[in-house]
Enzyme design. Structure first.
Site, PDB file in Angstrom:
ATOM      1  N   CYS A   2      34.203  33.337  44.197  1.00 50.23           N
ATOM      2  CA  CYS A   2      33.891  34.004  45.507  1.00 50.23           C
ATOM      3  C   CYS A   2      34.881  33.961  46.464  1.00 50.23           C
ATOM      4  CB  CYS A   2      32.592  33.510  45.778  1.00 50.23           C
ATOM      5  SG  CYS A   2      31.427  33.267  44.767  1.00 50.23           S
ATOM      6  N   ARG A  27      38.176  38.951  45.560  1.00 50.12           N
ATOM      7  CA  ARG A  27      37.516  38.027  44.914  1.00 50.12           C
ATOM      8  C   ARG A  27      36.101  38.202  44.140  1.00 50.12           C
ATOM      9  NH1 ARG A  27      40.488  33.216  45.804  1.00 50.12           N
ATOM     10  NH2 ARG A  27      38.752  32.071  44.997  1.00 50.12           N
ATOM     11  N   TRP A  77      30.686  36.639  43.652  1.00 46.72           N
ATOM     12  CA  TRP A  77      31.045  37.144  42.284  1.00 46.72           C
ATOM     13  C   TRP A  77      30.170  36.100  41.323  1.00 46.72           C
ATOM     14  CZ3 TRP A  77      32.964  34.806  37.545  1.00 46.72           C
ATOM     15  CH2 TRP A  77      33.228  35.636  36.532  1.00 46.72           C
ATOM     16  N   ASN A 103      31.939  28.294  46.639  1.00 46.07           N
ATOM     17  CA  ASN A 103      32.466  29.199  45.307  1.00 46.07           C
ATOM     18  C   ASN A 103      32.901  27.973  44.438  1.00 46.07           C
ATOM     19  OD1 ASN A 103      34.243  30.504  43.754  1.00 46.07           O
ATOM     20  ND2 ASN A 103      36.310  29.889  44.767  1.00 46.07           N
ATOM     21  N   GLY A 104      32.553  28.288  43.004  1.00 49.47           N
ATOM     22  CA  GLY A 104      32.640  27.177  42.060  1.00 49.47           C
ATOM     23  C   GLY A 104      31.200  27.361  41.333  1.00 49.47           C
ATOM     24  N   GLU A 486      48.980  44.608  26.840  1.00 47.58           N
ATOM     25  CA  GLU A 486      48.978  44.773  28.206  1.00 47.58           C
ATOM     26  C   GLU A 486      48.554  46.313  28.520  1.00 47.58           C
ATOM     27  OE1 GLU A 486      48.644  42.977  30.447  1.00 47.58           O
ATOM     28  OE2 GLU A 486      49.132  44.061  32.175  1.00 47.58           O
ATOM     29  N   LYS A 490      44.939  47.056  30.414  1.00 51.06           N
ATOM     30  CA  LYS A 490      45.127  48.152  31.631  1.00 51.06           C
ATOM     31  C   LYS A 490      43.992  49.018  31.454  1.00 51.06           C
ATOM     32  CE  LYS A 490      46.419  45.745  33.942  1.00 51.06           C
ATOM     33  NZ  LYS A 490      47.234  44.568  33.953  1.00 51.06           N
ATOM     34  N   GLU A 493      40.178  47.724  31.195  1.00 51.77           N
ATOM     35  CA  GLU A 493      39.508  47.131  32.657  1.00 51.77           C
ATOM     36  C   GLU A 493      39.593  48.336  33.852  1.00 51.77           C
ATOM     37  OE1 GLU A 493      42.071  43.954  34.636  1.00 51.77           O
ATOM     38  OE2 GLU A 493      43.693  44.915  33.765  1.00 51.77           O
ATOM     39  N   HIS A 509      45.266  46.000   7.917  1.00 51.66           N
ATOM     40  CA  HIS A 509      44.597  44.816   7.463  1.00 51.66           C
ATOM     41  C   HIS A 509      42.988  44.858   7.904  1.00 51.66           C
ATOM     42  CE1 HIS A 509      47.938  43.243   5.377  1.00 51.66           C
ATOM     43  NE2 HIS A 509      48.770  43.369   6.597  1.00 51.66           N
ATOM     44  N   LYS A 608      39.827  39.099  41.183  1.00 51.06           N
ATOM     45  CA  LYS A 608      41.388  39.223  41.590  1.00 51.06           C
ATOM     46  C   LYS A 608      41.542  37.672  41.139  1.00 51.06           C
ATOM     47  CE  LYS A 608      45.529  40.334  42.007  1.00 51.06           C
ATOM     48  NZ  LYS A 608      46.379  41.142  40.910  1.00 51.06           N
TER      49      LYS A 608
HETATM   50  C1  F6R Z   1      44.552  41.872  34.236  1.00 44.13           C
HETATM   51  C2  F6R Z   1      44.402  40.644  35.212  1.00 44.13           C
HETATM   52  C3  F6R Z   1      43.919  39.239  34.895  1.00 44.13           C
HETATM   53  C4  F6R Z   1      44.808  38.260  35.146  1.00 44.13           C
HETATM   54  C5  F6R Z   1      44.419  36.934  34.821  1.00 44.13           C
HETATM   55  C6  F6R Z   1      45.079  35.844  35.094  1.00 44.13           C
HETATM   56  O1  F6R Z   1      44.955  42.987  34.914  1.00 44.13           O
HETATM   57  O2  F6R Z   1      44.765  40.753  36.198  1.00 44.13           O
HETATM   58  O3  F6R Z   1      43.792  39.384  33.266  1.00 44.13           O
HETATM   59  O4  F6R Z   1      46.028  38.383  34.768  1.00 44.13           O
HETATM   60  O5  F6R Z   1      42.991  36.983  35.381  1.00 44.13           O
HETATM   61  O6  F6R Z   1      45.353  35.693  36.480  1.00 44.13           O
HETATM   62  P1  F6R Z   1      46.539  34.973  37.224  1.00 44.13           P
HETATM   63  O7  F6R Z   1      47.877  35.530  36.538  1.00 44.13           O
HETATM   64  O8  F6R Z   1      46.494  34.973  38.694  1.00 44.13           O
HETATM   65  O9  F6R Z   1      46.555  33.626  36.544  1.00 44.13           O
END
Ligand code: F6R
Length: 613
Positions: A2, A27, A77, A103-104, A486, A490, A493, A509, A608
C-alpha cells in the site's frame, strides 16, 4: 504494497495528503483514505472506488473541516479483507481518537485480535491492520506516550509493516515504524513528512531519510527522533535523491508507459555511461567487492521476480558464455524457502527495479546469512536492496511509474551484460579485443532501440488486426526465450488476455495440444543460429491453424513466407537482441491493451512495488 503518507505542521495538510496519494496510486488502488488530526478531534474519510479511489476521496474531502495541520493518508492494495470502504485505512481504535495506516502483513493478527476482543475491543474491519489501532489504544490506556505505545505494540507483532499512527490526544505528532516494508522521512522548515516512497513528498520536503527495520520514528513539526525496538536512540541514513518531480510526470505522452517505452534509448545510454576507462577496464562506482574476490567467483545465482527475473534469465546466457561461470536463476520467492546451497565463492545477484520487492530482498538476506557475497542491480538509488547488498550496480533508467516494467528491463539486461564482460575481463575468459568489440556493440543498442521505436505504428497495426484473439503463445530459443517470456508477461498483465511464454522447442512436449485456429503464436526469430530450428517449430503450429507473428531482423527477407505478420527490428549481436526484440512486443502489448480499453499504467490487481510476500 500500500502507499503511505503523513504530514505534521503543514498549512496545507489536505492538499499534501491528496497530492501524495495521487502519486502513490501505483502502489495499490483498491481504496484510499485519510485522517486529519488536531487536539481532541480525528476526522476520517475513506473511499473504495478501485482505480478512481483517490479521485472519489478528493470529492469526499470537499466537506472536510479546515484548520488541521497534521494528518495521514493511505492507498490500499488489499491482502486481508475485501477492497471495501470498511477495510480501507486509516483504521481507528474504539475511542475514534487513534488512527493508523499500515502497509505489510501482520502475521499473528488472528491471535492478537482474539486477545483484544476478549478485553472488549470492538473491531470494525476484517483487516489484519486494525489490530495495531487497538494495541496502541491498550498501551495508551496504560499511560504510555504515543511513541512508547507504538514501540510496545510492535513488540508483540509478527510480520511486515510500515505504519504511521496519530492520536487526537497527542496531536501534531506522528509515530511511524518499519519492518521490511519501506518508509522514508522528509523534512522542510517547520514541517515533517513520512511516506512509503519519495515521489509522494518529493516537491514538499528538502531532505529525505530512510527508516530501517525495527526503527520507530516520532515526527513533530520541528523535526524527528528515532529509537529502535529496545528504545535505544538511532540515527537515520540521509538519502541521495537524483531525480526530480518533472521526471515523474508524463512528459507530454498519453500515459507513463508510452513515455517509459520511448525513454529506453536514454535508459541504455545512462546505464552504460562512464563505465569503461580509457584503458578498457569496465568499472562500477559502487562495486565494493574486490577484483580478487570477483575473479574467484565459482558460481553465480541470480534472484529476481517478474520482469527482473526475465532480465536475469538473459544474463545467465551472457555470464556462462563470456565469463565461463555456472549460473542458476531463481525466482526470488522460491529461493528462500528451499534450503539453498551457498558454497564458498557463490555470488548472489539480486535484480530489482524498485529495490523494494520483498521476495528479492528476503532472498538476498537468506543468501547473505548463508555466507554469499551479494550484488544488487537496482534502479532506485539507496533502495533497501542497494543498502543491504555488498555492492550495487545502478541501472539509472530513471523513475519508472507505469506498473508494467519496460525501460527497467532493457537497463537491467545492459547492466548485467556489462557485469558479465567485467567478469570475463577479470577471469581472462575472452580476449581483450572481443571485450572491447562487445562493449561497443552494447553501446550501439540504444540506436537500434530508437530505430525500432520509430516503427511503432506498424506494430500497432498488427495489434489492431488481431484485437479479437484471446490466446497467445510467445516462443523463442536461447535469449529469445526470456524475451518471449517477457513479451507474454507484458501482454497478459496489460490486456488481461491469456498469454504464455515457452522455449520454442518445448511446445511439442505438451502445449501443442492447445494450438488450433484462432490461437496466435508470436515467435522471436532474430538469432540466425536458431532460425532453422524455430522455423520447424513454426511449421508445427501453422499446420494446426495458428496465426503466426514473428519478430525478425531487417535482413531476413525469406521470413515473410512462414509468417502472417512480421515485426521488423535491426539485426544485432544475439546476446544483445533481447533489448531490441522486446520493444515491438512491448508496443504490441500496449496497443492490444489500449484497443481493449484497458488502463495501461495501472492494470487491475497489480501494484508497482510488491512489498508483501
Ligand atoms: C511486470 C512487472 C513486475 C516486476 C516485479 C519485480 O511488468 O513490473 O513483474 O518486474 O514485480 O519488481 P522489481 O523489479 O521492482 O523487483
Amino acid at each position: 504494497m500500500c502507499g503511505i503518507i503523513g504530514v505534521v505542521g503543514s498549512n496545507d495538510t489536505l492538499g499534501t495528503l491528496l497530492q501524495g496519494l495521487a502519486r502513490l496510486e501505483y502502489r495499490g488502488y483498491d481504496s484510499a483514505g485519510i485522517a486529519l488530526v488536531r487536539p481532541g478531534q480525528t476526522w476520517r474519510a475513506r473511499c473504495a472506488s478501485g482505480t478512481e479511489s483517490v479521485a472519489a476521496l478528493r470529492v469526499e474531502c470537499e466537506d472536510a473541516p479546515t484548520g488541521f495541520r497534521s494528518g495521514i493518508g493511505h492507498t490500499r492494495w488489499a491482502t486481508h479483507g475485501a477492497p471495501e470502504a470498511q477495510n480501507a485505512h486509516p483504521h481507528l481504535d474504539c475511542s475514534g481518537a487513534i488512527a493508523i495506516i499500515h502497509n505489510g502483513i501482520i502475521e499473528n493478527h488472528t491471535e492478537l485480535r482474539g486477545q483484544l476482543e476478549a478485553k472488549g475491543h470492538i473491531f470494525s474491519s476484517v483487516t489484519d491492520s486494525e489490530v495495531l489501532a487497538h494495541l496502541v489504544e491498550e498501551s495508551r490506556a496504560a499511560g504510555l506516550d504515543l511513541m512508547e505505545a507504538v514501540r510496545a505494540s510492535l513488540l508483540v507483532v509478527r510480520g511486515a509493516f510500515a505504519l504511521a499512527v496519530m492520536d487526537a490526544n497527542e496531536a501534531d505528532v506522528i509515530v511511524a515504524a518499519r519492518r521490511i516494508s519501506p518508509l522514508v522521512v522528509g523534512t522542510a522548515p517547520g514541517v515533517t513528512y513520512i511516506a512509503s516512497d519519495v515521489p509522494a513528498i518529493l516537491d514538499r520536503a528538502s531532505a529525505f531519510y530512510a527508516v530501517d527495520d525495527d526503527e520507530v520514528v516520532r515526527l513533530a513539526p520541528e523535526g524527528f527522533r528515532v529509537i529502535d525496538l529496545e528504545g535505544v536512540p538511532v540515527r537515520l541514513h540521509q538519502l541521495t535523491i537524483d531525480w526530480n518531480l518533472e521526471t515523474a510526470e508524463k512528459g507530454g505522452y498519453d500515459d507513463f508507459m508510452t513515455k517509459e517505452i520511448n525513454e529506453q534509448p536514454d535508459a541504455l545510454r545512462a546505464t552504460l555511461l562512464d563505465r569503461r576507462r580509457r584503458d578498457g577496464t569496465i568499472t562500477f562506482d559502487e562495486m565494493r567487492i574486490s577484483d580478487d574476490e570477483l575473479r574467484d567467483v565459482k558460481r553465480v545465482v541470480l534472484v529476481a521476480a517478474g520482469t527482473s527475473h526475465h532480465a536475469a534469465l538473459v544474463a545467465k546466457y551472457a555470464l556462462e558464455r563470456w565469463a565461463r561461470i555456472g549460473v542458476d536463476v531463481d525466482i526470488a520467492s522460491e529461493y528462500r524457502y528451499r534450503d539453498p546451497i551457498v558454497e564458498i565463492g557463490t555470488l548472489v545477484i539480486g535484480v530489482s527495479q524498485s529495490g523494494e520487492t520483498i521476495d528479492t530482498i528476503q532472498a538476498m538476506r537468506e543468501a547473505k546469512r548463508r555466507g554469499a557475497r551479494v550484488i544488487a542491480i537496482s534502479n532506485i538509488v539507496d533502495s533497501s536492496l542497494a543498502r543491504e547488498a555488498d555492492a550495487v550496480i545502478y541501472t539509472r533508467a530513471g523513475l519508472e511509474v507505469s506498473v508494467a516494467s519496460t525501460k527497467a528491463f532493457v537497463a537491467q539486461v545492459a547492466a548485467l551484460e556489462l557485469l558479465a564482460l567485467r567478469l570475463a575481463q577479470l577471469r581472462a575468459t575472452l580476449p581483450p579485443d572481443d571485450i572491447d568489440a562487445l562493449f561497443l556493440g552494447l553501446k550501439a543498442v540504444g540506436a537500434q532501440v530508437k530505430t525500432t521505436l520509430e516503427r511503432r505504428s506498424a506494430v500497432a497495426q498488427v495489434a489492431a488486426e488481431l484485437i479479437g484473439a484471446r490466446d497467445f503463445f510467445f516462443i523463442g530459443r536461447h535469449v529469445g526465450y526470456p524475451t518471449a517470456l517477457e513479451g507474454a508477461l507484458k501482454l497478459k498483465e496489460l490486456s488481461y488476455l491469456h498469454a504464455e511464454g515457452y522455449p520454442a522447442g518445448e511446445l511439442k512436449h505438451g502445449p501443442l495440444a492447445l494450438i488450433e485456429p484462432g490461437v496466435v503464436v508470436v515467435a522471436v526469430v532474430t538469432d540466425r543460429a536458431m532460425r532453422e530450428k524455430i522455423l520447424s517449430n513454426l511449421a508445427e503450429v501453422k499446420a494446426r491453424g495458428a496465426t503466426v507473428v514473428v519478430v525478425a531482423t531487417d535482413d531476413d527477407e525469406a521470413i515473410g513466407a512462414v509468417a502472417d505478420y512480421v515485426l521488423r527490428v535491426p539485426a544485432t549481436e544475439p546476446m544483445f537482441s533481447p533489448m531490441v526484440d522486446i520493444v515491438p512486443l512491448q508496443i504490441f502489448a500496449y496497443s492490444m491493451a489500449r484497443g481493449l480499453g484497458r488502463n495501461v499504467d495501472r492494470p487491475r490487481n497489480l501494484a508497482k512495488t510488491v512489498t508483501v510476500e
